[in-house]
Design an enzyme around this catalytic site. Structure first.
Site, short mmCIF file in Angstrom:
data_model
loop_
_atom_site.label_atom_id
_atom_site.label_comp_id
_atom_site.label_asym_id
_atom_site.label_seq_id
_atom_site.Cartn_x
_atom_site.Cartn_y
_atom_site.Cartn_z
N ASP A 101 -0.72 0.39 -3.02
CA ASP A 101 -0.93 -0.33 -1.77
C ASP A 101 -0.54 0.52 -0.57
O ASP A 101 0.03 1.61 -0.70
CB ASP A 101 -0.23 -1.69 -1.77
CG ASP A 101 1.28 -1.59 -1.86
OD1 ASP A 101 1.87 -0.79 -1.13
OD2 ASP A 101 1.88 -2.33 -2.66
N LEU A 102 -0.83 0.01 0.60
CA LEU A 102 -0.63 0.74 1.85
C LEU A 102 0.78 1.27 2.00
O LEU A 102 0.99 2.40 2.46
CB LEU A 102 -0.97 -0.19 3.03
CG LEU A 102 -0.88 0.40 4.43
CD1 LEU A 102 -2.00 1.39 4.67
CD2 LEU A 102 -0.94 -0.72 5.47
#
Length: 231
Positions: A101-102
Site C-alpha cells: 500500500d501507499l
C-alpha cells in the site's frame, strides 16, 4: 514474428505508428531497409531504427525497493507509481507481484511473467512474506499466540492463516505471513488493539531485499533468486 509486431513489442509504438515508421525507411534488418510490416524477422536478425538496435525483451524479473508514497499501479493521476521509477520498454506489459500500500515500503517484484508471479501470489503455495512493523502500543506475549491462532479481521468471517510474530522490542516486530489479504498486517495489529506506525517488507519466499538498494532503486533478480521463487 512479423516486423510490425516486433516494432510494437520493442518500442511500444502502435501498429499504425509502426507502418508510418516503415514507410519513412527508418527500419533496417541486417542493414537492409525494410518497408513492409508483414516481413518475418528471423530470430538472429539485427533490427535497427535509425541506427539504434532494437531487442525483444524476454521474461524479466526485477527487485524494487518501494518507497513510501508510491502506489503499485501502471498509471495513476493522483500518485507517483512504481513504474515511474522503472525504465522499461512497454511498461504496460509488466505488473507488480502482489501489492504494497501507499504507506508501506520495502521489497516488491516486477515482472512480465504471469505464471511466475502467480506461483508467488497464489494462496495454495503459501509463499512466506516477512514484514517489519513499528507499532504505537507495547507488544505483549499474548499477541504472539493470537497471531499464531489466527485473527478475525474487521468485515471478514474467516480467521487469518497462522502467522509468526517475533517481538524485537517493545514497539517493533517481524511478522511472517503466508497469505496476502487487503492491508493484512495493519488489520491484524488493529485486531489486537494496536496500530502500525511504519511497515516495511523485508523478504518474499526467502529472497531478501538487497541492502544496497536505496528506496526507489531496483535491480534484476539473479537466476538463482528467480528459480528459488519459482519453487
Amino acid at each position: 514474428m512479423r516486423l510490425d509486431r516486433f516494432l510494437s513489442e520493442t518500442t511500444g509504438m502502435s501498429r499504425k505508428e509502426a507502418t508510418r515508421t516503415l514507410h519513412r525507411s527508418e527500419i533496417t534488418i541486417n542493414g537492409d531497409v525494410v518497408k513492409k510490416g508483414a516481413v518475418h524477422v528471423p530470430e538472429d536478425a539485427v533490427v535497427e531504427w535509425n541506427g539504434t538496435t532494437l531487442t525483444l525483451l524476454g521474461p524479466t524479473y526485477i527487485m524494487f525497493h518501494k518507497p513510501v508514497g508510491c502506489i503499485c499501479a501502471n498509471d495513476d493521476l493522483s500518485h507517483v507509481t512504481v513504474f515511474s521509477y522503472l525504465d522499461l520498454p512497454n511498461p504496460e506489459k509488466f505488473h507488480t507481484v502482489g501489492r504494497l500500500d501507499l504507506d508501506t515500503s520495502g521489497l516488491l517484484f516486477v515482472t512480465n511473467d504471469g505464471q511466475w508471479s502467480h506461483r508467488i501470489t497464489s494462496p495454495k503455495h503459501a509463499c512466506e512474506k516477512v514484514y517489519r512493523a513499528q507499532v504505537s502500543e507495547p507488544l505483549l506475549p499474548e499477541h504472539v499466540e493470537a497471531f499464531k491462532q489466527g485473527l478475525k479481521l474487521h468485515g471478514e468471517v474467516a480467521l487469518t492463516q497462522p502467522a509468526h510474530l517475533e517481538i524485537i522490542s517493545a514497539h517493533e516486530a517481524l511478522v511472517t505471513l503466508t497469505e496476502g489479504r487487503y492491508h493484512q498486517v495493519r488489520r491484524m495489529f488493529a485486531a489486537v488493539g494496536n496500530k502500525v506506525e511504519t511497515l516495511h517488507r523485508e523478504s518474499i519466499g526467502g529472497v531478501q531485499l538487497d541492502t544496497d538498494l536505496e528506496p526507489g532503486e531496483f535491480r534484476d533478480l539473479t537466476a538463482a533468486e528467480v528459480a528459488q521463487l519459482a519453487g
